[in-house]
Write a protein that holds these residues in place. Structure first.
Motif, PDB file in Angstrom:
ATOM      1  N   MET A 133     -95.177  -3.113 -10.235  1.00 19.50           N
ATOM      2  CA  MET A 133     -95.142  -2.433 -11.530  1.00 19.50           C
ATOM      3  C   MET A 133     -93.734  -2.509 -12.106  1.00 19.50           C
ATOM      4  SD  MET A 133     -96.448   1.388 -12.615  1.00 19.50           S
ATOM      5  CE  MET A 133     -98.096   0.990 -12.080  1.00 19.50           C
ATOM      6  N   VAL A 134     -93.618  -3.006 -13.320  1.00 21.88           N
ATOM      7  CA  VAL A 134     -92.324  -3.092 -13.997  1.00 21.88           C
ATOM      8  C   VAL A 134     -92.093  -1.783 -14.744  1.00 21.88           C
ATOM      9  CG1 VAL A 134     -90.905  -4.342 -15.650  1.00 21.88           C
ATOM     10  CG2 VAL A 134     -92.601  -5.576 -14.269  1.00 21.88           C
ATOM     11  N   THR A 135     -90.979  -1.120 -14.454  1.00 30.53           N
ATOM     12  CA  THR A 135     -90.710   0.209 -14.998  1.00 30.53           C
ATOM     13  C   THR A 135     -89.430   0.228 -15.819  1.00 30.53           C
ATOM     14  OG1 THR A 135     -91.800   1.242 -13.088  1.00 30.53           O
ATOM     15  CG2 THR A 135     -90.358   2.640 -14.418  1.00 30.53           C
ATOM     16  N   GLY A 136     -89.498   0.885 -16.960  1.00 26.06           N
ATOM     17  CA  GLY A 136     -88.311   1.152 -17.757  1.00 26.06           C
ATOM     18  C   GLY A 136     -88.000   2.631 -17.682  1.00 26.06           C
ATOM     19  N   ILE A 137     -86.736   2.977 -17.529  1.00 28.97           N
ATOM     20  CA  ILE A 137     -86.331   4.379 -17.425  1.00 28.97           C
ATOM     21  C   ILE A 137     -85.323   4.686 -18.518  1.00 28.97           C
ATOM     22  CG2 ILE A 137     -85.272   6.157 -15.987  1.00 28.97           C
ATOM     23  CD1 ILE A 137     -86.126   4.555 -13.531  1.00 28.97           C
ATOM     24  N   ILE A 138     -85.610   5.682 -19.337  1.00 26.66           N
ATOM     25  CA  ILE A 138     -84.674   6.155 -20.354  1.00 26.66           C
ATOM     26  C   ILE A 138     -84.026   7.425 -19.821  1.00 26.66           C
ATOM     27  CG2 ILE A 138     -84.376   6.901 -22.733  1.00 26.66           C
ATOM     28  CD1 ILE A 138     -86.986   5.495 -23.418  1.00 26.66           C
ATOM     29  N   GLY A 139     -82.719   7.396 -19.650  1.00 26.62           N
ATOM     30  CA  GLY A 139     -81.997   8.545 -19.106  1.00 26.62           C
ATOM     31  C   GLY A 139     -81.645   8.324 -17.656  1.00 26.62           C
ATOM     32  N   MET A 140     -80.467   7.728 -17.418  1.00 28.18           N
ATOM     33  CA  MET A 140     -80.073   7.398 -16.048  1.00 28.18           C
ATOM     34  C   MET A 140     -79.163   8.485 -15.469  1.00 28.18           C
ATOM     35  SD  MET A 140     -81.835   4.737 -15.662  1.00 28.18           S
ATOM     36  CE  MET A 140     -81.295   4.283 -14.015  1.00 28.18           C
ATOM     37  N   GLY A 141     -79.688   9.716 -15.476  1.00 32.47           N
ATOM     38  CA  GLY A 141     -78.969  10.816 -14.854  1.00 32.47           C
ATOM     39  C   GLY A 141     -79.461  11.033 -13.437  1.00 32.47           C
ATOM     40  N   LEU A 142     -79.458  12.286 -12.991  1.00 36.22           N
ATOM     41  CA  LEU A 142     -79.894  12.585 -11.625  1.00 36.22           C
ATOM     42  C   LEU A 142     -81.347  12.170 -11.406  1.00 36.22           C
ATOM     43  CD1 LEU A 142     -79.596  13.945  -8.828  1.00 36.22           C
ATOM     44  CD2 LEU A 142     -80.315  16.082  -9.923  1.00 36.22           C
ATOM     45  N   MET A 143     -82.238  12.608 -12.303  1.00 33.44           N
ATOM     46  CA  MET A 143     -83.658  12.330 -12.121  1.00 33.44           C
ATOM     47  C   MET A 143     -83.988  10.863 -12.373  1.00 33.44           C
ATOM     48  SD  MET A 143     -84.766  15.207 -11.108  1.00 33.44           S
ATOM     49  CE  MET A 143     -86.539  15.183 -11.262  1.00 33.44           C
ATOM     50  N   GLY A 144     -83.556  10.351 -13.510  1.00 31.48           N
ATOM     51  CA  GLY A 144     -83.836   8.958 -13.822  1.00 31.48           C
ATOM     52  C   GLY A 144     -83.177   7.999 -12.852  1.00 31.48           C
ATOM     53  N   GLY A 145     -81.941   8.307 -12.477  1.00 27.82           N
ATOM     54  CA  GLY A 145     -81.225   7.461 -11.524  1.00 27.82           C
ATOM     55  C   GLY A 145     -81.873   7.477 -10.151  1.00 27.82           C
ATOM     56  N   SER A 146     -82.296   8.662  -9.719  1.00 27.27           N
ATOM     57  CA  SER A 146     -82.954   8.759  -8.403  1.00 27.27           C
ATOM     58  C   SER A 146     -84.297   8.040  -8.413  1.00 27.27           C
ATOM     59  CB  SER A 146     -83.153  10.232  -8.024  1.00 27.27           C
ATOM     60  OG  SER A 146     -81.913  10.884  -7.820  1.00 27.27           O
ATOM     61  N   PHE A 147     -85.025   8.142  -9.534  1.00 29.00           N
ATOM     62  CA  PHE A 147     -86.305   7.439  -9.619  1.00 29.00           C
ATOM     63  C   PHE A 147     -86.080   5.931  -9.601  1.00 29.00           C
ATOM     64  CE2 PHE A 147     -90.282   6.138 -11.903  1.00 29.00           C
ATOM     65  CZ  PHE A 147     -91.167   6.619 -10.955  1.00 29.00           C
ATOM     66  N   GLY A 148     -85.054   5.479 -10.327  1.00 30.10           N
ATOM     67  CA  GLY A 148     -84.734   4.052 -10.320  1.00 30.10           C
ATOM     68  C   GLY A 148     -84.356   3.569  -8.933  1.00 30.10           C
ATOM     69  N   ARG A 149     -83.573   4.346  -8.219  1.00 28.82           N
ATOM     70  CA  ARG A 149     -83.163   3.958  -6.877  1.00 28.82           C
ATOM     71  C   ARG A 149     -84.361   3.933  -5.922  1.00 28.82           C
ATOM     72  NH1 ARG A 149     -77.484   6.863  -5.338  1.00 28.82           N
ATOM     73  NH2 ARG A 149     -77.796   5.518  -3.517  1.00 28.82           N
ATOM     74  N   THR A 150     -85.301   4.855  -6.118  1.00 29.78           N
ATOM     75  CA  THR A 150     -86.512   4.866  -5.309  1.00 29.78           C
ATOM     76  C   THR A 150     -87.306   3.583  -5.525  1.00 29.78           C
ATOM     77  OG1 THR A 150     -86.666   7.285  -5.381  1.00 29.78           O
ATOM     78  CG2 THR A 150     -88.682   6.080  -4.867  1.00 29.78           C
ATOM     79  N   LEU A 151     -87.481   3.201  -6.790  1.00 30.53           N
ATOM     80  CA  LEU A 151     -88.242   1.993  -7.109  1.00 30.53           C
ATOM     81  C   LEU A 151     -87.535   0.740  -6.607  1.00 30.53           C
ATOM     82  CD1 LEU A 151     -89.227   2.883 -10.791  1.00 30.53           C
ATOM     83  CD2 LEU A 151     -90.742   2.887  -8.807  1.00 30.53           C
ATOM     84  N   MET A 152     -86.231   0.672  -6.838  1.00 28.18           N
ATOM     85  CA  MET A 152     -85.464  -0.511  -6.443  1.00 28.18           C
ATOM     86  C   MET A 152     -85.450  -0.667  -4.925  1.00 28.18           C
ATOM     87  SD  MET A 152     -84.050  -2.198  -9.112  1.00 28.18           S
ATOM     88  CE  MET A 152     -82.412  -2.793  -8.663  1.00 28.18           C
ATOM     89  N   ARG A 153     -85.424   0.455  -4.212  1.00 28.92           N
ATOM     90  CA  ARG A 153     -85.438   0.417  -2.745  1.00 28.92           C
ATOM     91  C   ARG A 153     -86.711  -0.237  -2.237  1.00 28.92           C
ATOM     92  NH1 ARG A 153     -86.211   6.118  -0.217  1.00 28.92           N
ATOM     93  NH2 ARG A 153     -88.327   5.582  -0.833  1.00 28.92           N
ATOM     94  N   LEU A 154     -87.784  -0.062  -3.022  1.00 28.65           N
ATOM     95  CA  LEU A 154     -89.080  -0.630  -2.650  1.00 28.65           C
ATOM     96  C   LEU A 154     -89.298  -2.017  -3.245  1.00 28.65           C
ATOM     97  CD1 LEU A 154     -91.219   2.618  -3.052  1.00 28.65           C
ATOM     98  CD2 LEU A 154     -90.391   1.595  -0.929  1.00 28.65           C
ATOM     99  N   GLY A 155     -88.281  -2.559  -3.864  1.00 31.80           N
ATOM    100  CA  GLY A 155     -88.356  -3.904  -4.409  1.00 31.80           C
ATOM    101  C   GLY A 155     -89.049  -4.016  -5.749  1.00 31.80           C
ATOM    102  N   LEU A 156     -89.168  -2.891  -6.474  1.00 31.15           N
ATOM    103  CA  LEU A 156     -89.816  -2.899  -7.779  1.00 31.15           C
ATOM    104  C   LEU A 156     -88.775  -3.030  -8.892  1.00 31.15           C
ATOM    105  CD1 LEU A 156     -92.363  -0.033  -7.086  1.00 31.15           C
ATOM    106  CD2 LEU A 156     -92.808  -2.488  -7.080  1.00 31.15           C
ATOM    107  N   PRO A 157     -89.038  -3.846  -9.904  1.00 28.75           N
ATOM    108  CA  PRO A 157     -88.057  -4.073 -10.972  1.00 28.75           C
ATOM    109  C   PRO A 157     -87.904  -2.863 -11.884  1.00 28.75           C
ATOM    110  CG  PRO A 157     -90.103  -5.229 -11.439  1.00 28.75           C
ATOM    111  CD  PRO A 157     -90.245  -4.679 -10.058  1.00 28.75           C
ATOM    112  N   VAL A 158     -86.658  -2.568 -12.240  1.00 28.51           N
ATOM    113  CA  VAL A 158     -86.351  -1.418 -13.095  1.00 28.51           C
ATOM    114  C   VAL A 158     -85.407  -1.839 -14.207  1.00 28.51           C
ATOM    115  CG1 VAL A 158     -85.290   0.863 -13.202  1.00 28.51           C
ATOM    116  CG2 VAL A 158     -86.630   0.216 -11.190  1.00 28.51           C
ATOM    117  N   TYR A 159     -85.774  -1.489 -15.444  1.00 27.57           N
ATOM    118  CA  TYR A 159     -84.896  -1.659 -16.596  1.00 27.57           C
ATOM    119  C   TYR A 159     -84.435  -0.261 -17.011  1.00 27.57           C
ATOM    120  CZ  TYR A 159     -87.085  -6.329 -17.021  1.00 27.57           C
ATOM    121  OH  TYR A 159     -87.547  -7.603 -16.786  1.00 27.57           O
ATOM    122  N   GLY A 160     -83.125  -0.090 -17.221  1.00 27.37           N
ATOM    123  CA  GLY A 160     -82.602   1.231 -17.534  1.00 27.37           C
ATOM    124  C   GLY A 160     -81.954   1.331 -18.891  1.00 27.37           C
TER     125      GLY A 160
END
Length: 283
Positions: free
Chosen positions: A1-28
């Motif tokens: 699943m390709v995910t875009g995250i608006i707001g790279m703070g604590l919540m958005g950043g942690s969600f992005g890191r969770t996805l990236m750790r699992l090898g899922l692409p993230v656009y921020g």
């Protein structure tokens, strides 16, 4: 699943890191260039989210304050592909859900789900993001425009990321419950630390003090917005809490040990019952 995250703070950043750790692409995306640089360095995003690559997204997540949600989402909605989903991470739901309903009418080809991951830290900002923030956490869904198959798809997706459960509810019930389980805790902790005695606590405090004051440290801009937006429910809960505190104070002022014991016993008994009920639910 390709995910875009608006707001790279604590919540958005942690969600992005969770996805990236699992090898899922993230656009921020973030209004702060510094936050984007830190997010890239922290491994919270692979690329920057733009209008040009927004069409690749399967999921757009907005991790911003409720008042910032409409403008943040609107920037990318026209560029999302048919079938893409929009899920927010805001701490209150009624205002966001009203905005989502309007968006759903204008973008009927998109899926809209209000969301709230029940996780956090006493710190804010991308520099405090962690890839395990959501482990075993509850994810709350408030469906706006999503059929049963889409809900099931995203429920399975969030569970696959490490969330412990997905709870589906209404915006009204979400805000009523959050006033008690989250917002009041922050208000009480923050007010508690205002005592002049707090400055003298060093050497006299243990676990109970640390537990009570942990969430006194907070993002005042975000929490003041959440508390005022949910003021009807939060004020009600604070009123109940203040009335109960007055009973304790009155018993202490009268030197009435029996009345105080009964109050303490009642609170202790309810806590034990709730802990037992929670264990049964987890089973």
């Amino acid at each position: 699943m390709v995910t875009g995250i608006i707001g790279m703070g604590l919540m958005g950043g942690s969600f992005g890191r969770t996805l990236m750790r699992l090898g899922l692409p993230v656009y921020g995306s973030d209004i702060s260039e510094n936050a984007l640089i830190k997010a890239e360095a922290a491994g919270a995003m692979a690329e920057r989210l733009t209008k040009e690559n927004a069409g690749e997204l399967d999921l757009l997540v907005t991790a911003v304050n409720p008042s910032d949600f409409p403008a943040a989402a609107e920037e990318f909605l026209p560029h999302l592909k048919s079938g893409a989903a929009v899920i927010d991470f805001s701490g209150t739901k009624r205002g966001v859900i009203r905005a989502m309903r309007d968006m759903a009418e204008r973008y009927p080809e998109l899926c809209f789900i209000g969301g709230h991951p029940m996780a956090g830290r006493e710190f804010s900002g991308i520099e405090h993001s962690v890839s395990h923030l959501f482990d075993r956490a509850s994810m709350i869904f408030v469906p706006v425009k999503a059929d049963i198959f889409e809900l099931d798809r995203f429920k399975k997706f969030f569970l696959s990321l490490g969330f412990g459960e997905v709870v589906i509810t209404t915006a009204e019930n979400h805000d009523r419950m959050i006033a008690f389980t989250s917002q009041m805790c922050h208000a009480v902790s923050n007010a508690y630390i205002l005592s002049p005695t707090a400055k003298e606590h060093f050497g006299y405090s243990a676990g109970s003090y640390k537990d009570m004051t942990r969430v006194a440290r907070l993002n005042s801009r975000m929490w003041s917005e959440l508390m005022v937006e949910n003021g009807d429910y939060l004020s009600r809960e604070l009123g109940i809490f203040i009335d109960n505190l007055k009973k304790y104070k009155a018993a202490i002022d009268r030197g009435d040990k029996e009345e105080l014991r009964e109050l303490l016993e009642k609170g202790s008994r309810i806590k034990i019952e709730l802990d037992g009920a929670a264990k049964d639910v987890k089973r």
